[in-house]
Each structure stands twice: as structure tokens, then as C-alpha cells.
Design a protein around this motif. Structure first.
Motif, PDB file in Angstrom:
ATOM      1  N   PHE A  12       0.645  -1.119   0.225  1.00  0.00           N
ATOM      2  CA  PHE A  12       0.170  -0.170  -0.133  1.00  0.00           C
ATOM      3  C   PHE A  12       1.224   0.764   0.065  1.00  0.00           C
ATOM      4  CE2 PHE A  12      -2.372   3.422   2.288  1.00  0.00           C
ATOM      5  CZ  PHE A  12      -3.777   3.614   1.390  1.00  0.00           C
ATOM      6  N   THR A  13       1.883   1.536   0.677  1.00  0.00           N
ATOM      7  CA  THR A  13       2.496   2.580   0.861  1.00  0.00           C
ATOM      8  C   THR A  13       3.544   2.931  -0.559  1.00  0.00           C
ATOM      9  OG1 THR A  13       3.564   1.420   3.149  1.00  0.00           O
ATOM     10  CG2 THR A  13       4.527   3.288   2.283  1.00  0.00           C
ATOM     11  N   TRP A  14       3.381   1.517  -0.790  1.00  0.00           N
ATOM     12  CA  TRP A  14       4.553   1.706  -2.483  1.00  0.00           C
ATOM     13  C   TRP A  14       3.576   2.170  -3.442  1.00  0.00           C
ATOM     14  CZ3 TRP A  14       3.351  -0.287  -7.741  1.00  0.00           C
ATOM     15  CH2 TRP A  14       4.057   0.135  -7.692  1.00  0.00           C
ATOM     16  N   CYS A  15       2.282   1.741  -3.568  1.00  0.00           N
ATOM     17  CA  CYS A  15       1.636   2.466  -4.156  1.00  0.00           C
ATOM     18  C   CYS A  15       0.826   3.703  -4.631  1.00  0.00           C
ATOM     19  CB  CYS A  15      -0.256   1.557  -3.623  1.00  0.00           C
ATOM     20  SG  CYS A  15       0.128  -0.413  -5.030  1.00  0.00           S
ATOM     21  N   VAL A  16       0.848   4.569  -3.114  1.00  0.00           N
ATOM     22  CA  VAL A  16       0.744   5.666  -2.826  1.00  0.00           C
ATOM     23  C   VAL A  16       1.476   6.510  -2.961  1.00  0.00           C
ATOM     24  CG1 VAL A  16      -0.901   5.186  -1.172  1.00  0.00           C
ATOM     25  CG2 VAL A  16       1.275   5.695  -0.135  1.00  0.00           C
ATOM     26  N   LEU A  17       2.736   6.409  -3.162  1.00  0.00           N
ATOM     27  CA  LEU A  17       4.214   6.891  -4.006  1.00  0.00           C
ATOM     28  C   LEU A  17       5.130   6.849  -4.852  1.00  0.00           C
ATOM     29  CD1 LEU A  17       6.138   6.914   0.098  1.00  0.00           C
ATOM     30  CD2 LEU A  17       4.728   9.119  -0.939  1.00  0.00           C
ATOM     31  N   SER A  18       4.320   5.508  -5.688  1.00  0.00           N
ATOM     32  CA  SER A  18       4.505   4.591  -6.508  1.00  0.00           C
ATOM     33  C   SER A  18       5.556   6.074  -7.806  1.00  0.00           C
ATOM     34  CB  SER A  18       3.699   3.710  -7.611  1.00  0.00           C
ATOM     35  OG  SER A  18       2.040   4.799  -7.292  1.00  0.00           O
ATOM     36  N   ARG A  19       4.374   7.148  -7.619  1.00  0.00           N
ATOM     37  CA  ARG A  19       4.907   8.381  -9.000  1.00  0.00           C
ATOM     38  C   ARG A  19       5.588   8.443  -8.420  1.00  0.00           C
ATOM     39  NH1 ARG A  19       2.376  10.623 -12.827  1.00  0.00           N
ATOM     40  NH2 ARG A  19       0.724   9.824 -12.773  1.00  0.00           N
ATOM     41  N   ARG A  20       5.863   9.068  -6.719  1.00  0.00           N
ATOM     42  CA  ARG A  20       7.629   9.589  -6.438  1.00  0.00           C
ATOM     43  C   ARG A  20       8.287   8.659  -6.872  1.00  0.00           C
ATOM     44  NH1 ARG A  20       7.907  15.178  -5.901  1.00  0.00           N
ATOM     45  NH2 ARG A  20       9.039  14.050  -4.283  1.00  0.00           N
TER      46      ARG A  20
END
Length: 405
Positions: A12-20
């Protein structure tokens, strides 16, 4: 269950920060592997997974491989093989065999005390291409579309081509160490199983594809239901082939090829759930395998072989195979360099470790696989963004008209 919670939280953490994170070429596999290493390292790690139940673990790994082969077969771009038939044939029919041979010869040089069939098995483990560690490349519009298409074709078909060779080598390695001169029978059995596999895979894939396409066209199925239906296709092909005495992996791959035309008429992302289920959790488990390898000690020869397997072992055969084509030298170098190893190598390596556990060589193959995939994730994952910038600079330098210019 706490481990599952941790994995879900990381994802979940990777998904919400994936663009960055994509700006630093940090893909989901890299994030899952890094977290797996961090949480399973040391003498008293926060998390640990017990692989003691070999029978159950082997079945789980086999299902993951069947799903992976199916997904790869369905993701070959429509018409790409026909458009790039000449170059795709060279990549799969010339470069891939040369790469297998180079990986085997390099293994002979680095590990001369190992049996030949074990080293042949190792070559099939470290060679298959998997674009997951460098997924940013195939989605990067700065990279020429033709090169991304060629990578997709090779990535979708290479696993299916290598899979039967891997099974033959494993069978021969196992029989050679346990039964001496009887390994030829194992080779014949492995080859003969391919016929049943092709039949089972073609039957399940063709029938499933026609039913799915007609059902969706007539409004009988919900989008969520089509995703579940697609997930069931490789499982059905795999299990039917095994029941008939065939090769379940080949059947799953063939089913993917046969069902692919129908999937293009279904909602976008229909296969995505199957792909995600087959890969992300496995990357976390791979992190523990990395921790175990380095906790047991560092092996310089393994690291050197892994670096060679991820670089020259592929680059030179690709350059030779593509000589005389209309691709520029820089494009040929790009295709040769961009050969990441990932889930296919992990699954092949785990299966080899299980099958060769008693015959000998299983731990060795697993160790080399772990280091090779880790080296590939670092080299290919972190080079994807610089490669994109390089092609972008090349386009700006070319005398092409720009919008509004």
C-alpha cells in the motif's frame, strides 16, 4: 498472519508513493525485495518464513510458475510477432540458445567441480528474461516504441521457450546423480509430456477464450467476474495437463497464447489480478532468500558469475544475433543490456532446489539464482531512468519538428 499484514502495508505504501518512487527507478519488486531483506535479516529477525513443508511449498511455487507463464504469453503485443518476425526470431531462435550456451560455459569456468547437468540447469535458471524489475522501461514513452515492443515479445515468449529445457535439465540432473546411467529415460519422459501439455493447453485456452469473448459481447459477465475467469484458465490447463501425464507449465503457456486474442476484447486489466497474485508476495519471500544467502557467508565466485550472467552472457549473443538488421548499434546494445532476471528465475531456482535437494546441487543453484536476480534488480532496475533520459536527449538532438514549433 502478521507477516501478511506487513506485506499488505508495504504494498500500500509503495502504491501511494509510486509516482515519486519511480523517479528513482524504485519499482514494486525492488521495494518488496528490499523490505523482505530488512525484515528477515539477522539472527533474530522480526519476520521469518518456514519452508519446511517442501511438498506444499513446491506445489505453491509450481502454481506461481504456471500463472507467470500464462500471463507472459497473454501479454505479447497483438501483431508484434508478425511485424517484427525477423528480429523476434533472431532473439528467440539465435540469441536465446547462444545465451544458454554462454551461461553454461561460464558456469563450467567458475564451478568446474559441479556436474554438467547441474550447470545446465543453472543456465536455464539465470537466463529467462523478466521485465518486472525494469517495468518502467517498457512503459517509458522516451524509449522508442519498437524497442519496447521487442522487449515485450521476448519477455512474453522466452519463459515458455526455456521452461521445457529447464525441466529436461532438472530431470537429467536428478537421474544422473541418483541412478547413474538411467537419465536418458527421464529426458524422454520430459519430452514426451510436451505433447499432452500442448493439447491440454490449446483445448482449455481456445474454449475458454471463445466462451469469454461471447459472454462479454452479449453482456452476460461482470468485469470482476472476467478477471476471476481468466485466473482460472491457467489453473485448469495446468491441472488437466498433469492429470493426462503432461507438462503443466507448457500447458499454461500454450493456454495463454490461445486465449490472448479473446482477452483483447475484454476490459482492460483483465489479466492484471492474475499477474499481481503471482508475483508481488514472491518478491517479499525472495528478500528472505537474499538474507539467508548473505547470512551464511559471501561467495565471490557466485557474485562474479552473477554479474557476468546479467551482462556479457546476454549482451554478446544479442549483438551477434542482431548483426545485419536495421537496428542501430545503440539499439542493439540497449536490447542486449535490458535483459532483467526476475520471477521466472526465482521460481525456476526454487523448483531446482527442491528437485535436486536429495540428488545434490539444489542449494548451489538456489544460491546462484538469488545473487543473480539481486544483481539484475540493481543493474537493470536502477538503469531504467538513465536510459530513458539518454533516449530523450537523442530525440531532442534529432532534427525532428516539435509540436508548436
Amino acid at each position: 498472519m502478521f507477516a501478511v499484514t506487513v506485506i499488505a502495508g508495504i504494498l500500500f505504501t509503495w502504491c501511494v508513493l509510486s509516482r515519486r518512487l519511480a523517479l528513482w527507478s524504485i519499482t514494486a519488486p525492488i521495494a518488496m525485495m528490499a523490505t523482505g531483506i530488512a525484515l528477515t535479516s539477522g539472527s533474530d529477525p522480526p519476520l521469518v518464513f518456514d519452508f519446511g513443508d517442501l511438498a506444499g511449498f513446491e506445489h505453491a511455487v509450481e502454481v506461481v510458475l504456471a500463472l507467470l507463464l500464462f500471463v507472459d504469453a497473454t501479454e505479447v503485443p497483438a501483431g508484434a510477432v508478425r511485424r517484427e518476425r525477423r528480429i523476434a526470431t533472431r532473439l528467440l531462435g539465435v540469441a536465446l540458445p547462444l545465451t544458454l550456451g554462454a551461461a553454461f560455459l561460464a558456469a563450467l569456468a567458475f564451478f568446474p567441480d559441479r556436474p554438467g547437468w547441474v550447470l545446465a540447469t543453472l543456465a536455464t535458471v539465470v537466463v529467462p528474461l523478466d521485465l518486472a524489475p525494469a517495468t518502467a522501461v517498457v512503459r517509458d514513452a522516451r524509449i522508442p516504441a519498437r524497442l519496447r515492443e521487442l522487449l515485450n515479445v521476448e519477455g512474453g515468449l522466452s519463459d515458455g521457450v526455456v521452461s521445457p529445457v529447464f525441466l529436461v535439465c532438472v530431470a537429467a540432473a536428478s537421474e544422473y546423480r541418483t541412478a547413474g546411467e538411467d537419465y536418458a529415460e527421464a529426458l524422454l519422459d520430459a519430452v514426451g509430456a510436451a505433447g499432452w501439455a500442448v493439447g491440454a493447453g490449446a483445448l482449455v485456452g481456445t474454449v475458454s477464450g471463445r466462451l469469454l469473448r461471447r459472454s462479454w459481447a452479449r453482456g452476460w459477465a461482470l468485469p470482476t467476474a472476467t478477471r476471476l475467469a481468466v485466473l482460472s484458465v491457467p489453473v485448469a490447463a495446468y491441472s488437466l495437463s498433469l492429470a493426462l501425464g503432461g507438462n503443466g507449465f507448457v500447458a499454461a503457456f500454450v493456454a495463454g497464447l490461445c486465449v490472448a486474442p479473446a482477452l483483447r476484447h475484454l476490459p482492460e486489466g483483465t489479466v492484471k489480478m492474475t499477474d499481481d497474485l503471482a508475483t508481488l508476495a514472491l518478491w517479499f519471500l525472495f528478500g528472505q532468500l537474499v538474507s539467508d544467502e548473505f547470512w551464511d557467508g559471501f561467495h565471490l565466485s557466485v557474485l562474479l558469475y552473477a554479474v557476468l550472467a546479467c551482462t556479457l552472457v546476454r549482451v554478446v549473443p544479442v549483438l551477434l544475433a542482431l548483426a545485419g538488421t536495421d537496428l542501430s548499434l545503440s539499439d542493439r546494445l540497449f536490447l542486449g543490456w535490458m535483459g532483467p532476471r526476475g520471477v521466472a528465475s526465482v521460481v525456476f531456482g526454487l523448483l531446482a532446489a527442491i528437485e535436486l535437494r536429495e540428488a545434490g546441487g539444489g542449494d548451489f543453484v538456489s544460491r546462484v539464482m538469488v545473487i543473480t536476480v539481486m544483481v539484475s534488480i540493481v543493474l537493470h532496475g536502477l538503469s531504467s531512468e538513465p536510459l530513458g533520459r539518454r533516449y530523450a536527449r537523442g530525440r531532442r538532438a534529432a532534427p525532428e519538428p516539435r509540436a508548436g514549433g
